[in-house]
Motif scaffolding. Sequence first.
Motif, PDB file in Angstrom:
ATOM      1  N   VAL B 252       0.839  -1.194   0.000  1.00  0.00           N
ATOM      2  CA  VAL B 252       0.000   0.000   0.000  1.00  0.00           C
ATOM      3  C   VAL B 252       0.874   1.242   0.000  1.00  0.00           C
ATOM      4  CG1 VAL B 252      -1.727   1.310   1.276  1.00  0.00           C
ATOM      5  CG2 VAL B 252      -1.858  -1.172   1.204  1.00  0.00           C
ATOM      6  N   GLY B 255       2.640   1.915  -3.264  1.00  0.00           N
ATOM      7  CA  GLY B 255       1.626   2.360  -4.219  1.00  0.00           C
ATOM      8  C   GLY B 255       1.828   1.788  -5.600  1.00  0.00           C
TER       9      GLY B 255
ATOM     10  N   MET C  27       1.467   4.730   7.494  1.00  0.00           N
ATOM     11  CA  MET C  27       0.243   5.136   6.824  1.00  0.00           C
ATOM     12  C   MET C  27       0.245   6.640   6.520  1.00  0.00           C
ATOM     13  SD  MET C  27      -1.852   2.793   6.025  1.00  0.00           S
ATOM     14  CE  MET C  27      -0.471   1.852   5.486  1.00  0.00           C
ATOM     15  N   ILE C  30       2.290   7.972   3.375  1.00  0.00           N
ATOM     16  CA  ILE C  30       1.844   7.709   2.009  1.00  0.00           C
ATOM     17  C   ILE C  30       1.517   9.042   1.339  1.00  0.00           C
ATOM     18  CG2 ILE C  30       0.015   6.662   0.621  1.00  0.00           C
ATOM     19  CD1 ILE C  30      -0.212   4.543   2.760  1.00  0.00           C
ATOM     20  N   PRO C  34      -6.112  10.437   2.579  1.00  0.00           N
ATOM     21  CA  PRO C  34      -7.134   9.416   2.370  1.00  0.00           C
ATOM     22  C   PRO C  34      -8.250   9.884   1.432  1.00  0.00           C
ATOM     23  CG  PRO C  34      -7.269  10.321   4.580  1.00  0.00           C
ATOM     24  CD  PRO C  34      -6.039  10.869   3.965  1.00  0.00           C
ATOM     25  N   ARG C 268      -8.108   2.591   0.600  1.00  0.00           N
ATOM     26  CA  ARG C 268      -7.192   3.449   1.354  1.00  0.00           C
ATOM     27  C   ARG C 268      -7.882   4.073   2.564  1.00  0.00           C
ATOM     28  NH1 ARG C 268      -2.803   6.532  -1.951  1.00  0.00           N
ATOM     29  NH2 ARG C 268      -1.835   4.718  -2.864  1.00  0.00           N
ATOM     30  N   TYR C 270      -7.603   4.643   5.831  1.00  0.00           N
ATOM     31  CA  TYR C 270      -6.456   4.529   6.727  1.00  0.00           C
ATOM     32  C   TYR C 270      -6.785   4.147   8.155  1.00  0.00           C
ATOM     33  CZ  TYR C 270      -3.914   6.527   2.871  1.00  0.00           C
ATOM     34  OH  TYR C 270      -3.369   6.730   1.645  1.00  0.00           O
TER      35      TYR C 270
END
Lengths: 341, 399, 309
Positions: B252, B255, C27, C30, C34, C268, C270
Amino acid sequence: MSKPLLEVKNVKTSFFSHLGEIQAVRGSSFMLNQGDVLGIVGESGSGKSVTALSVMGLIDEPGRIKEGEILFDGEDLVKKSQSELSELRGNEISMIFQDPMTSLNPVYSIENQMVEVIRRHNKGMSKKLAVARAVEMLTLVGIPEPEKRIKSYPHEFSGGMRQRVMIATALSCGPRLLIADEPTTALDVTIQAQILDLMNDLKERVNASIILITHDLGVIAEICDHIIVMYGGIIMEKGTEKDIFYNPKNPYTVGLHQSIPKGDISGDKKRLVPIEGSPPDLMHPPKGCPFSPRCPHAMKVCLEKPAPMIRLNETHTSACWLLHEGAPVVGQYKKGGEILE
Amino acid sequence: MNVNASQFEFATKKESQDQEILRKSLTYWQDAWRRLKNHKLAMVGLIGVILILLFALAGPLFSRFSYSDQILDYSNVPPRMDIYEVADDYYVFITRDYKLLRISEKGEILARIFDSDKDAINKIYTYSDVDEGLDIALDFSYNLLPGKEADYDYTFAANGGPEISKPYKTVSNRTYPFGSDGVGRSILVRVMYGARISLTVAFVASIVNLLIGVVFGSIAAYEGGRTDIIMMRFVDILNSIPLIIYVILIMVLVGNRGLWTMIIALGSVYWVTMARLVRGQVLSLKEQEFVLAARALGVNRSHIISRHLIPNAIGPIIISMTMMIPSAVFTEAFISFIGLGVSAPMASWGTLANDALSGLMSYPYQLFSPSLAIAITMLSFNFLGDGLRDALDPRLRKG
Amino acid sequence: MRNYFLRRFIYSLFTIFLIATVTFFMMHSIPGGPFTRERPVPPEIMRALNAKYHLDDPLIVQYFDYLKGLVTFDLGPSFSKIGVSVNKLIITGFPITAKVGLLAVILIIVLGVPFGIISALRQNRPIDYIVTFGATLGVTIPSFVMATLYIFFIAGKLGLVPTFGLKTPGSYIGPMIALSGYSLSFVARLTRSSMLEVLRQDYIRTARANGLKELAVIGKHAMKNALIPVVTYLGPTIAALMTGSFVVERIFAIPGIGRYFVESVTNRDYTVIIGVTVLYAAFYVFMVYLVDVLYAIIDPRIKFEKEAG
């Protein structure tokens, strides 16, 4: 002379691997009288341990006793079933092993393991009595504070102490025969002496016959009445302690003597003579005498035919062609004696 | 006992030595190879592994399709087809989504025949082959409409001729030996390319694991003391984490779902077992005399580790490596199956299985091929690994 | 001994904290939030959403809010399922997952261990070959293949059980088999090899030499030692079965936690990802702890070594 306690007649034991048959014992015969101590000497792979395990009926798959009889008190053990044998084991015949570090179950306490054996062979004995018996045995083998130490687990004991526990367990049901398979090999030298002393001492106190298996001639000299020398799965020489130590009549026994250091501080330095070569491959044992390829006096016949067992006197026999009338005279190997085959 | 006097002559040295049956002294690897050869399942596994590698590497060279070639007209064609002879030397096959295909007698797909009329109420479709002047009527109302119970589900009739209900024969699909998928790609070719992806991921990830594990484990063991404690605590913590979740999180996080993402995800997480194994081996080895001797001679640390310790621990490392590859294939398939694998049009075996899931009831063959490929790979590596363990395990070696 | 358990417990808590922290920062690192979608969201809506979920706070503030939530068992709202909290998702999903998981665990213990023992005791006999072969198949066929084959043949072709959901008792069989297949086979193999190893040990020979009955030799002396590695494996496995549920729940359309996790990963979402990850990890760490405790009870050597060390 009374009936012998144990009589082993021409026992042959083999292991069958996928590569072929390994003939670990190729015809072993001997006798043991009540109260005697018999020593079996030989290097690893000589068949001494397999002989002992055959007596115990503990030859595991893929091994099997191919031939022969093992008479204990006149009854043939080879014919007995495993469950019949288990009644005898630990009860009439006991055995202790080489490595005390691994011979006790690590996840049960000493008490648990000893009581289990005692109650197995004394049907209906209360747990309390069994514990008392176990404590008594531990005292006998010289464990300090046995009431307390009995609750311990094996890893809380040293090697020597564990071997004492093994001996205590083995003797706890009053066996008539105790087989000790290299009981001191895995121990420190000082501990070795202690354990040997203990066995020597117990020999007097408990009226059990003992078979002591070792690769160490020095160990044997101290306590054995009779000695068997094994090599390549057969018995090379048999005799009293005196016969084997002072009058050896087999080149292999002589070789063994020459290859052990004599601890003389006095300075009589003798050169050690190693036995050259390596022990025979038991998957393809030599046709003749197993020692012939390494023997300094090997004759043509030695390579071709197994040596006959020759009786030199009432107690002393040796399997060697040099003792045959036709053989040339070499050193101490005086010819003569009755050929037993 | 009669013994000829001449036999009592002393034997010569040579005669004695001839008796001593010389056990050939084999090197570690010769001995291991001998044992491995005797291990039947391991040889089956080894041959399996070689075949799979050939399949993945050489297979696509012999195929006329690439993994992304689509022929939509030829979608969902199974590997085995019931063909019907509707006219002289004119064979057809009807797919489960009612596409009529003209097939040669040998099983090659020749052309799609398009429908000219669809009577959905009476369940009769008509297909027209203009070149051959054929109108083929497919009546698939049997067992669907009342009063049409029959042993067969459909019949063909060419140009109003008699209804043909019996297939001419069942042929293997020559064009798509493992059938085609929902957009008309060859499943065989997809599985071959899938093998490349799956195996590349597995091999590279295992090698990454191996390197990290070996370096980490041997340093921890060799340094000992505080370094060892800290390094092993770290391993302990990693070990008490459900690793698959972290592989998913990394997927995740990064990506971009490429091959390398998967390799990084698998490679960065599963080295823990290897590190422990190597540490254990090195710990026991470093106490041995030859290491002490090397140290006494002033050999430097990295040299001792790489020249003395690791070569001696190589057996268990190889075994664990052979076991790591199938488990990486497994994990990769698992992750691809839940839709986090490499992105289209690339596909690993797990992706292929996932793609086939929706059409399982109608087109089960689409799932069988990748599944079988995974199972065969797993079996081969497992057999080989078991055999190697027996062959290389020093404890069993003396025997 | 109590000391040892306590120390292990604190250690476990620390591990969970570490996992929670790593997951949080992973998380939040990223790129894109979200609410980043294929179709760009108008900036003002984005700002409103970020404010609503406190995503405009500095990271460190968010981190402490999140830790506070963890301690009070409040895992926050789901981002993609509007109006549903992560707690709610877990409360609805977890029991279903746990039920199937528990059944699978029972299957593993009840079948895997005895098969392994029988196989070891009858080494190189037909029964051993059958068990070994079955177990090898079990560890080589992925759970999703097993599950789909099951659905295709048992549910589809034969129509014996419903294909999807958990409506009837029969419908549990498929998920149970698919979920336990690998571990069941692994446990059987592990028990077998562990038993074989133990049977070679000197203390087994001692037990026989002392004349103990074969039942006591196997059932008492061999068993307890042989099960130590099995217990070690079982603990984390029980927890790992929940991750196995990702696939099984997807195939059998079971509304468990695994399905929510997979959905949250694709969406996604989160908070759900973090919440479920930490839940999994905590459960896993707890099982590892339990194994440690059990281990110390079974094997007296452990206390000694650890306490001394």
